[in-house]
Motif scaffolding. Structure first.
Motif, PDB file in Angstrom:
ATOM      1  N   LYS A 106      18.552 130.250 -43.928  1.00 49.21           N
ATOM      2  CA  LYS A 106      17.667 129.459 -44.782  1.00 49.21           C
ATOM      3  C   LYS A 106      17.821 128.002 -44.406  1.00 49.21           C
ATOM      4  N   ALA A 107      16.911 127.524 -43.552  1.00 47.75           N
ATOM      5  CA  ALA A 107      16.968 126.138 -43.108  1.00 47.75           C
ATOM      6  C   ALA A 107      16.066 125.243 -43.953  1.00 47.75           C
ATOM      7  N   PHE A 108      14.945 125.792 -44.454  1.00 49.78           N
ATOM      8  CA  PHE A 108      13.979 125.000 -45.225  1.00 49.78           C
ATOM      9  C   PHE A 108      13.525 125.789 -46.448  1.00 49.78           C
ATOM     10  N   THR A 109      13.144 125.041 -47.438  1.00 52.41           N
ATOM     11  CA  THR A 109      12.510 125.622 -48.628  1.00 52.41           C
ATOM     12  C   THR A 109      11.141 124.957 -48.799  1.00 52.41           C
ATOM     13  N   LEU A 110      10.126 125.766 -49.098  1.00 52.57           N
ATOM     14  CA  LEU A 110       8.762 125.257 -49.260  1.00 52.57           C
ATOM     15  C   LEU A 110       8.561 124.837 -50.713  1.00 52.57           C
ATOM     16  N   VAL A 111       8.255 123.549 -50.893  1.00 58.19           N
ATOM     17  CA  VAL A 111       8.106 122.988 -52.227  1.00 58.19           C
ATOM     18  C   VAL A 111       6.714 122.369 -52.357  1.00 58.19           C
ATOM     19  N   GLU A 156       7.619 111.276 -55.834  1.00 57.33           N
ATOM     20  CA  GLU A 156       8.940 111.018 -56.416  1.00 57.33           C
ATOM     21  C   GLU A 156       9.803 112.258 -56.197  1.00 57.33           C
ATOM     22  N   GLU A 157      10.923 112.053 -55.494  1.00 57.88           N
ATOM     23  CA  GLU A 157      11.825 113.176 -55.175  1.00 57.88           C
ATOM     24  C   GLU A 157      12.888 113.289 -56.258  1.00 57.88           C
ATOM     25  N   ARG A 158      13.099 114.496 -56.733  1.00 56.69           N
ATOM     26  CA  ARG A 158      14.101 114.759 -57.759  1.00 56.69           C
ATOM     27  C   ARG A 158      15.118 115.776 -57.227  1.00 56.69           C
ATOM     28  N   PRO A 159      16.333 115.299 -56.916  1.00 55.41           N
ATOM     29  CA  PRO A 159      17.331 116.248 -56.402  1.00 55.41           C
ATOM     30  C   PRO A 159      17.786 117.222 -57.479  1.00 55.41           C
ATOM     31  N   VAL A 160      18.048 118.438 -57.070  1.00 58.30           N
ATOM     32  CA  VAL A 160      18.548 119.490 -57.965  1.00 58.30           C
ATOM     33  C   VAL A 160      19.917 119.920 -57.450  1.00 58.30           C
ATOM     34  N   PRO A 161      20.961 119.839 -58.291  1.00 58.75           N
ATOM     35  CA  PRO A 161      22.322 120.124 -57.790  1.00 58.75           C
ATOM     36  C   PRO A 161      22.473 121.502 -57.157  1.00 58.75           C
ATOM     37  N   ALA A 162      21.870 122.500 -57.742  1.00 59.15           N
ATOM     38  CA  ALA A 162      22.114 123.868 -57.264  1.00 59.15           C
ATOM     39  C   ALA A 162      21.023 124.372 -56.344  1.00 59.15           C
ATOM     40  N   GLY A 163      20.079 123.529 -55.960  1.00 60.44           N
ATOM     41  CA  GLY A 163      19.001 124.024 -55.126  1.00 60.44           C
ATOM     42  C   GLY A 163      18.280 122.912 -54.421  1.00 60.44           C
ATOM     43  N   PRO A 164      17.105 123.217 -53.804  1.00 54.21           N
ATOM     44  CA  PRO A 164      16.360 122.201 -53.069  1.00 54.21           C
ATOM     45  C   PRO A 164      15.734 121.180 -54.018  1.00 54.21           C
ATOM     46  N   ALA A 165      15.472 120.001 -53.463  1.00 59.77           N
ATOM     47  CA  ALA A 165      14.856 118.938 -54.256  1.00 59.77           C
ATOM     48  C   ALA A 165      13.424 119.332 -54.632  1.00 59.77           C
ATOM     49  N   THR A 166      12.933 118.766 -55.723  1.00 60.29           N
ATOM     50  CA  THR A 166      11.540 118.963 -56.137  1.00 60.29           C
ATOM     51  C   THR A 166      10.808 117.626 -56.027  1.00 60.29           C
ATOM     52  N   PHE A 167       9.472 117.722 -55.933  1.00 62.06           N
ATOM     53  CA  PHE A 167       8.662 116.516 -55.776  1.00 62.06           C
ATOM     54  C   PHE A 167       7.580 116.475 -56.853  1.00 62.06           C
ATOM     55  N   THR A 168       7.378 115.294 -57.338  1.00 62.37           N
ATOM     56  CA  THR A 168       6.288 115.060 -58.295  1.00 62.37           C
ATOM     57  C   THR A 168       5.344 114.022 -57.693  1.00 62.37           C
ATOM     58  N   GLU A 185      25.117 120.929 -43.432  1.00 61.34           N
ATOM     59  CA  GLU A 185      26.446 121.476 -43.712  1.00 61.34           C
ATOM     60  C   GLU A 185      26.328 122.778 -44.489  1.00 61.34           C
ATOM     61  N   LYS A 186      25.335 122.823 -45.411  1.00 62.66           N
ATOM     62  CA  LYS A 186      25.114 124.079 -46.167  1.00 62.66           C
ATOM     63  C   LYS A 186      24.641 125.176 -45.236  1.00 62.66           C
ATOM     64  N   GLN A 187      23.760 124.827 -44.300  1.00 64.01           N
ATOM     65  CA  GLN A 187      23.304 125.832 -43.338  1.00 64.01           C
ATOM     66  C   GLN A 187      24.471 126.351 -42.497  1.00 64.01           C
ATOM     67  N   ILE A 188      25.317 125.418 -42.080  1.00 69.56           N
ATOM     68  CA  ILE A 188      26.465 125.811 -41.240  1.00 69.56           C
ATOM     69  C   ILE A 188      27.408 126.703 -42.028  1.00 69.56           C
ATOM     70  N   GLN A 189      27.640 126.357 -43.308  1.00 69.64           N
ATOM     71  CA  GLN A 189      28.531 127.177 -44.130  1.00 69.64           C
ATOM     72  C   GLN A 189      27.946 128.574 -44.339  1.00 69.64           C
ATOM     73  N   ASP A 190      26.635 128.649 -44.475  1.00 75.28           N
ATOM     74  CA  ASP A 190      25.995 129.967 -44.608  1.00 75.28           C
ATOM     75  C   ASP A 190      26.192 130.796 -43.348  1.00 75.28           C
ATOM     76  N   LEU A 191      26.064 130.136 -42.186  1.00 73.61           N
ATOM     77  CA  LEU A 191      26.285 130.852 -40.924  1.00 73.61           C
ATOM     78  C   LEU A 191      27.733 131.331 -40.813  1.00 73.61           C
ATOM     79  N   LEU A 192      28.661 130.462 -41.189  1.00 78.96           N
ATOM     80  CA  LEU A 192      30.068 130.856 -41.128  1.00 78.96           C
ATOM     81  C   LEU A 192      30.351 132.009 -42.092  1.00 78.96           C
ATOM     82  N   ALA A 193      29.740 131.943 -43.261  1.00 76.09           N
ATOM     83  CA  ALA A 193      29.938 133.027 -44.229  1.00 76.09           C
ATOM     84  C   ALA A 193      29.418 134.348 -43.688  1.00 76.09           C
TER      85      ALA A 193
END
Length: 860
Positions: free
Chosen positions: A5-10, A52-64, A314-322
């Motif tokens: 999972k490299a990208f999320t479509l928002v 306006e970008e709104r970061p989400v701690p547990a997931g991808p950012a959202t845009f308004t 880094e999250k992508q790399i950790q997913d690959l390592l996992a």
């Protein structure tokens, strides 16, 4: 290839926000500059939104998206392209083959009405060559056939710079500096509009699918190649990257390093620029726009705008390592170098290497794990901590947080498989041995060496002893308990010795030899203890165990004293008298020690020589009195006694003669008489008691060794007289006398011998003696003649030199001064020196009697 999972479509701009309930409005183009998003539609409107970008701690950012305004451009044609020139605060809008300039904030056309007409499509030069910060360079594909035009666009005016003709109709263009990357009807080319030089890249059929020309970096482009390949090309016409395999029906492409993103009718596909593999697939129907804007990737359908939000690398790399995909994770991590600050990247990359190392380690891929641990500069204690009880109890180590792996210990990692566990321990032994002397070990040497000692002891490894006899940092408390647990008592002694506890080490080794504890490490442990004590500098420790080593073996134990290093012997650390006193209970050791003093060290002390001779004598007498028949041993000791009596001049001769009285040792008595100068007595014993004529001859030789020839001649004459005075009946002695004369002719005075010989002896009997005597006499005479001739010759030379000196004239006047008294000559009498100096005769005489006076030269 497994997806990641490299990208999320928002969603960025919903359909209702853009067009409300108007069904026939379609999105034709988009442009994004920072937070400003512009959308061009088919009904000739341009919409301006604020993102306006709104970061989400547990997931991808959202845009308004907040709509700012929209404006109609006054045409009945769709808006084909939008490009922002933020430095000019202008938006370039292509509509109806004309590029207009509008204000980025209010979307009003510039007052001058400046525009570029006759443009089919256009591209901005993101690597401008003009150097003017208040203009942008624009390249258009003109509606005129096979024509490219270059413009400079200012705030309120445009200026054409260059027009370039092409061999085929251009369909798409990207610009970098002076270089144009063009998609023609049948091929891609690179054209330098400054020099006019073109270079073909590869063929492409525009009738089958639309071309794609995308600038992805300085002097590098991405092109849609034949066979569904995304091709990379530089301005030099070469490819520095392998192509990516995407769909045959790609309609758009973008780059978000390290990924190439492609859009077709049904999917968005993500490919790695590092290993060219497809990493992710996102369903996306009816998409027709895919563009990247300063790292932000936007896709659009005719009804909505979406943003591809990248997951942190880094999250992508950790997913690959996992997922145990180590190689992909490392490739991605290396590729992230250009997007992350250097310091942060180094920290991140080291941690990734360490994590990858533990993954390989868990899969028993030890070579790969070792290389990753090394490259990642792993704190080796992270690895040691997997092995229960290996880290010292005093270690302050705590594992990294967040953890580098998911294993509590080696038992969990191997699931109790003893064979795997043994392999892991062998790897750790090898790895620790390699890193213990490198920078990796700095600060952790105690932990590393202690762990290595424990592994060696547990595995009964030969390297345990090598570790303990070289420089090491094993912690005493932990290591001693572990060695004792595994019954490695000899190694424990080495550990004590390394920690300056020699008394504990020797006592432990003594217990092994005595059988109090069992350890078969060394079969020669007794000899090792003797050697250890020999080089030990602690006198008290040596004396404490001297009796023990001597009781085990006198011959070996005495080496504690006889083989001590020379420098220590020179310090007189051990007094010989104290050692002799200690050895009185051990006769064999005492003899060995006295031999060491007398023969090896050559100490010139009468007491030691006499003591050794007495011990030899006692042993000889004891052997002679014994009935066990040890003849060979008696003969060896007797030979030592004789050799000592002959070679030494320090023992008490009269004392030993008294001890020899009545002992039946005539040879020894003869040697002692010889030492007293009583040669006739000595030879009488050898001839008449022992009847050993060869010994008598040897006596004459060794007794005269180092003395003048007359002394030797006297001894031989004495022996001859003894032979001859026995009378004519003593045939055996007569034969001995003849042999003596014939074998040692040069040792006799022939004239005296001839007077001593019986008249009955024939010349033939004494022929060798007479020939030798004559030869010696003739040789002596001729030698004297030669010496006399040389002396005469030398005297003649000196006489000649003196005559030459006398023949030269000497002028004497009252102005000449004596070189000694500095007074003039009053009469023609003087002494002349070879250097020409003249002196008074009385001055020369006084100088001759007073050697301290000055000397003008040798007197003639």
């Amino acid at each position: 290839m497994m997806n990641i999972k490299a990208f999320t479509l928002v969603s960025a701009v919903e359909r209702e926000l853009l067009m409300g309930d108007k069904e026939r409005i379609n999105i034709e183009c988009v442009e994004c500059c920072g937070r400003d998003l512009y959308v061009g539609t088919n009904d000739c409107f341009v919409y301006h939104f604020l993102l306006e970008e709104r970061p989400v701690p547990a997931g991808p950012a959202t845009f308004t998206a907040t709509k700012q305004l929209h404006r109609h451009l006054g045409f009945k044609k769709p808006v084909n392209e939008l490009r922002a020139a933020s430095a000019l605060n202008r938006l370039l809008v292509l509509c109806d083959n004309s590029i207009s300039l509008v204000n980025m904030l209010n979307l009003e056309p510039v007052p001058s009405g400046a525009r570029i007409k006759g443009a089919a499509t256009f591209a901005l030069n993101e690597n401008p060559v003009s150097g003017d910060p208040f203009c942008v360079e624009v390249c258009i594909i003109s509606v005129k056939r096979r024509t490219i035009q270059m413009f400079l666009v200012y705030e309120d005016r445009v200026q054409i710079v260059k027009e370039v003709s092409t061999s085929e109709q251009p369909l798409a263009v990207a610009v970098d500096g002076h270089f144009l990357c063009l998609a023609l009807t049948t091929q891609y080319i690179i054209h330098n509009y400054s020099t006019g030089v073109s270079q073909d890249l590869f063929p492409y059929c525009s009738e089958e699918r639309p071309p794609i020309v995308k600038r992805i970096g300085r002097q590098e482009f991405l092109l849609a190649g034949p066979g569904g390949l995304g091709m990379f090309a530089t301005v030099a016409g070469i490819s520095q990257r392998a192509p990516v395999h995407w769909s045959e029906n790609v309609i758009g492409a973008a780059v978000s390093f390290p990924y190439v993103i492609a859009l077709d009718d049904e999917f968005i596909t993500v490919h790695s620029m590092l290993d060219q593999q497809q990493k992710q697939t996102l369903p996306f129907k009816e998409g027709h726009i895919l563009q990247d804007f300063e790292g932000r990737v936007i896709v659009a359908t005719s009804k909505g705008v979406y943003i591809l939000v990248p997951l942190p690398l880094e999250k992508q790399i950790q997913d690959l390592l996992a997922s145990r995909r180590v190689e992909e994770a490392l490739v991605l991590a290396k590729g992230a170098r250009r997007n992350i600050p250097k310091d942060k990247f180094q920290v991140m990359y080291r941690r990734i290497l360490q994590q990858a190392g533990f993954i390989q380690f868990a899969q028993l891929q030890f070579l790969e794990a070792k290389e990753l641990f090394r490259s990642g500069q792993l704190d080796v204690r992270e690895l040691i901590s997997l092995y229960p009880f290996l880290l010292p109890t005093s270690s302050s180590f705590t594992r990294s947080h967040p953890p580098l792996h998911e294993y509590a210990d080696l038992n969990q990692l191997t699931q109790g498989d003893q064979e795997k566990m043994a392999k892991c321990k062998r790897f750790l032994m090898s790895y620790l041995n390699e890193v213990r002397s490198t920078e990796v070990a700095n600060g952790y040497k105690e932990d590393i060496d202690t762990a290595l000692l424990k592994l060696y002891a547990e595995a009964d490894h030969d390297s345990l002893l090598d570790l303990l006899v070289t420089e090491n940092f094993c912690l005493l408390t932990d290591s001693a308990a572990w060695l004792e647990k595994h019954k490695k008592y000899f190694a424990l002694g080495l550990l004590y010795h390394y920690n300056n506890q020699d008394a504990a080490a020797v006592q432990l080794w003594v217990n092994i030899v005595n059988g109090d504890v069992q350890d078969s490490t060394r079969s020669d442990l007794y000899e090792y203890i003797v050697d250890f004590l020999t080089y030990c500098l602690d006198e008290e420790l040596v004396w404490a165990y001297a009796d023990w080593v001597l009781q085990k073996s006198e011959e070996v134990g005495v080496q504690v004293f006889t083989k001590r290093p020379l420098d220590e012997q020179q310090k007189n650390s051990f007094n010989p008298d104290d050692i002799i006193n200690c050895l009185k209970k051990y006769p064999k050791a005492l003899v060995k020690y006295l031999e060491h003093l007398v023969i090896d060290k050559r100490l010139q002390k009468e007491e030691y020589h006499t003591h050794l001779a007495v011990l030899y004598l006692e042993e000889v007498l004891q052997q002679r009195a014994s009935t066990s028949g040890k003849g060979a041993e008696a003969s060896e000791t007797q030979a030592k006694l004789r050799r000592l009596l002959q070679k030494s001049d320090l023992y008490r001769v009269h004392f030993l003669l008294e001890r020899l009285r009545g002992a039946g040792l005539p040879m020894e008595s003869a040697i002692l008489h010889g030492k007293l100068g009583e040669h006739e007595k000595a030879l009488h014993i050898l001839v008449h008691e022992l009847r050993d004529f060869a010994a008598a001859e040897d006596y004459c030789l060794w007794c005269s060794e180092g003395r003048d020839p007359p002394h030797r001649q006297h001894l031989f004459h004495t022996l001859l007289a003894i032979y001859l005075h026995a009378g004519p009946a003593a045939h055996e002695l007569a034969v001995a006398a003849v042999d003596l004369l014939n074998h040692h002719a040069t040792e006799f005075d022939a004239a005296q011998v001839l007077q001593m010989l019986p008249d009955t002896w024939s010349v033939q009997l004494l022929c060798p003696f007479l020939m030798g005597a004559m030869r010696d006499s003739v040789h002596a005479r001729r030698t004297m003649q030669v010496a006399l001739g040389l002396a005469r010759s030398e005297n003649l030379i000196y006489t000649y030199d003196k005559m030459k000196l006398k023949g030269s004239s000497i002028r004497l006047s009252d102005k000449k001064l004596c070189q000694i008294c500095q007074n003039p000559f009053c009469e023609p009498v003087f002494v002349r020196y070879p250097n020409g100096g003249l002196v008074h005769t009385h001055c020369a005489a006084s100088r001759h009697t007073n050697p301290s006076s000055s000397s003008p030269g040798t007197r003639t």
